[in-house]
Design a protein around this motif. Structure first.
Motif, short mmCIF file in Angstrom:
data_model
loop_
_atom_site.label_atom_id
_atom_site.label_comp_id
_atom_site.label_asym_id
_atom_site.label_seq_id
_atom_site.Cartn_x
_atom_site.Cartn_y
_atom_site.Cartn_z
N MET A 112 0.80 -1.09 -0.17
CA MET A 112 -0.03 -0.01 -0.16
C MET A 112 0.81 1.19 -0.02
SD MET A 112 -3.21 1.08 2.77
CE MET A 112 -1.90 1.67 4.10
N ALA A 113 0.87 2.06 -1.16
CA ALA A 113 1.70 3.19 -1.23
C ALA A 113 0.77 4.53 -0.95
CB ALA A 113 2.28 3.31 -2.37
N ASN A 114 1.09 5.18 0.19
CA ASN A 114 0.35 6.53 0.19
C ASN A 114 -1.06 6.33 0.61
OD1 ASN A 114 2.74 7.94 -0.46
ND2 ASN A 114 2.27 8.03 -2.60
N GLY A 115 -1.20 5.10 1.42
CA GLY A 115 -2.51 4.72 1.96
C GLY A 115 -3.66 4.48 0.75
N GLN A 116 -3.24 4.22 -0.20
CA GLN A 116 -3.99 4.06 -1.23
C GLN A 116 -3.78 2.20 -1.61
OE1 GLN A 116 -5.73 6.06 -3.48
NE2 GLN A 116 -5.13 7.38 -1.89
N LEU A 117 -5.07 1.64 -2.02
CA LEU A 117 -4.95 0.37 -2.28
C LEU A 117 -4.33 0.21 -3.68
CD1 LEU A 117 -8.93 -0.52 -1.37
CD2 LEU A 117 -6.75 -0.75 0.00
N GLN A 118 -3.79 -1.08 -3.70
CA GLN A 118 -3.09 -1.36 -4.95
C GLN A 118 -3.73 -1.96 -6.08
OE1 GLN A 118 0.51 -3.05 -3.07
NE2 GLN A 118 -0.13 -4.82 -3.99
N VAL A 170 -10.62 -8.62 -5.40
CA VAL A 170 -9.34 -8.48 -4.70
C VAL A 170 -9.08 -7.08 -3.85
CG1 VAL A 170 -6.77 -8.48 -4.80
CG2 VAL A 170 -8.36 -9.76 -6.47
N ARG A 171 -9.60 -5.97 -4.21
CA ARG A 171 -9.79 -4.84 -3.37
C ARG A 171 -10.39 -4.68 -2.12
NH1 ARG A 171 -8.24 0.15 -6.23
NH2 ARG A 171 -9.50 1.22 -4.79
N LEU A 172 -11.44 -5.77 -2.10
CA LEU A 172 -12.28 -5.81 -0.97
C LEU A 172 -11.53 -6.50 0.23
CD1 LEU A 172 -15.56 -7.21 -2.67
CD2 LEU A 172 -15.36 -5.32 -1.14
N LEU A 173 -10.77 -7.58 -0.29
CA LEU A 173 -9.77 -8.44 0.56
C LEU A 173 -8.73 -7.42 1.15
CD1 LEU A 173 -9.62 -11.81 -1.13
CD2 LEU A 173 -11.01 -11.22 0.81
N GLU A 174 -8.18 -6.68 0.10
CA GLU A 174 -6.94 -5.86 0.71
C GLU A 174 -7.58 -4.94 1.43
OE1 GLU A 174 -3.79 -3.03 -1.72
OE2 GLU A 174 -5.77 -3.35 -2.81
N ASN A 175 -8.66 -4.33 1.42
CA ASN A 175 -9.27 -3.41 2.35
C ASN A 175 -9.43 -4.02 3.66
OD1 ASN A 175 -9.99 -0.64 2.79
ND2 ASN A 175 -12.36 -1.40 2.75
N GLU A 176 -9.91 -5.03 3.55
CA GLU A 176 -10.20 -5.81 4.89
C GLU A 176 -8.82 -6.02 5.73
OE1 GLU A 176 -12.29 -9.37 4.07
OE2 GLU A 176 -13.93 -8.14 3.55
N HIS A 177 -7.75 -6.18 4.94
CA HIS A 177 -6.30 -6.53 5.47
C HIS A 177 -5.98 -5.19 6.14
CE1 HIS A 177 -4.66 -9.96 2.90
NE2 HIS A 177 -5.37 -10.10 3.57
N ARG A 178 -6.40 -4.10 5.66
CA ARG A 178 -6.05 -2.55 5.98
C ARG A 178 -6.67 -2.33 7.46
NH1 ARG A 178 -2.94 -3.64 3.25
NH2 ARG A 178 -2.47 -2.83 1.12
N TYR A 179 -7.97 -2.85 7.41
CA TYR A 179 -8.70 -2.79 8.70
C TYR A 179 -8.22 -3.47 9.63
CZ TYR A 179 -12.71 -2.69 11.78
OH TYR A 179 -13.32 -2.79 13.06
N LEU A 180 -8.00 -4.75 9.35
CA LEU A 180 -7.39 -5.68 10.45
C LEU A 180 -5.88 -5.37 10.80
CD1 LEU A 180 -8.66 -9.04 8.50
CD2 LEU A 180 -9.27 -8.27 10.88
#
Length: 175
Positions: free
Chosen positions: A1-7, A13-23
């Motif tokens: 994750m660069a600069n707080g952005q999802l990659q 895939v973005r849904l899972l990546e976003n969940e990783h950020r929250y977790l």
């Protein structure tokens, strides 16, 4: 994750990546307590006991979102990706084993924090907190593996219709 952005660009895939950020946000809150135990050599038992109880409360709040996330991966994401790359060996096997390892460390922590904790020694408390520290380490490495191996693989290999179906199935809350 660069600069707080999802990659990732695919919604599934973005849904899972976003969940990783929250977790990871939740995990960093309870990991701060683990780090206090690692830094403070001369912590007294009463402080340690209070921090252990705070850690337990934070881990309880972390458990359901983590379980909901890993359940979604196991029920939806892994089967679809596995239909492309196989299930018997390779990255999915290792990732699923890590799910079990995370569960084991957290389960061990909760096993040792059941009931009355007032009789625990400072050394016992430190050892119990160590399980939470180990869980954090596995979670951190685990998310990196998913985001550097499985997620790019999914975006590269999965057909559009599979990605769309997967996005529909994964689009549920983990909290």
């Amino acid at each position: 994750m660069a600069n707080g952005q999802l990659q990732f660009t695919e919604p599934a895939v973005r849904l899972l990546e976003n969940e990783h950020r929250y977790l990871m946000h939740l995990a960093e809150e309870w990991h701060a307590i683990v780090l206090r135990f690692e830094r403070e050599e001369d912590m007294d038992r009463d402080t340690a006991l209070a921090l252990l109880n705070e850690l337990k409360t934070n881990l309880i709040g972390f458990l359901d979102p983590l379980k909901n996330h890993t359940d979604k991966e196991e029920e939806h994401f892994f089967p679809v990706l596995g239909s492309y790359i196989g299930f018997e060996q390779g990255p999915i096997v290792g990732i699923q084993e890590e799910h079990g390892e995370i569960d084991a460390y957290i389960g061990h922590f909760f096993h040792h924090t059941r009931g009355d904790l007032s009789g625990l020694t400072l050394d016992e408390i430190r050892k119990i907190v160590g399980d939470a520290g180990e869980a954090f380490e596995v979670i951190t490495v685990h998310f990196v593996k998913e985001e550097t191996v499985l997620f790019p693989m999914a975006e590269r290999l999965l057909r559009a219709d599979d990605l769309d179906t997967l996005a529909e199935k994964l689009n549920t809350l983990i909290v």
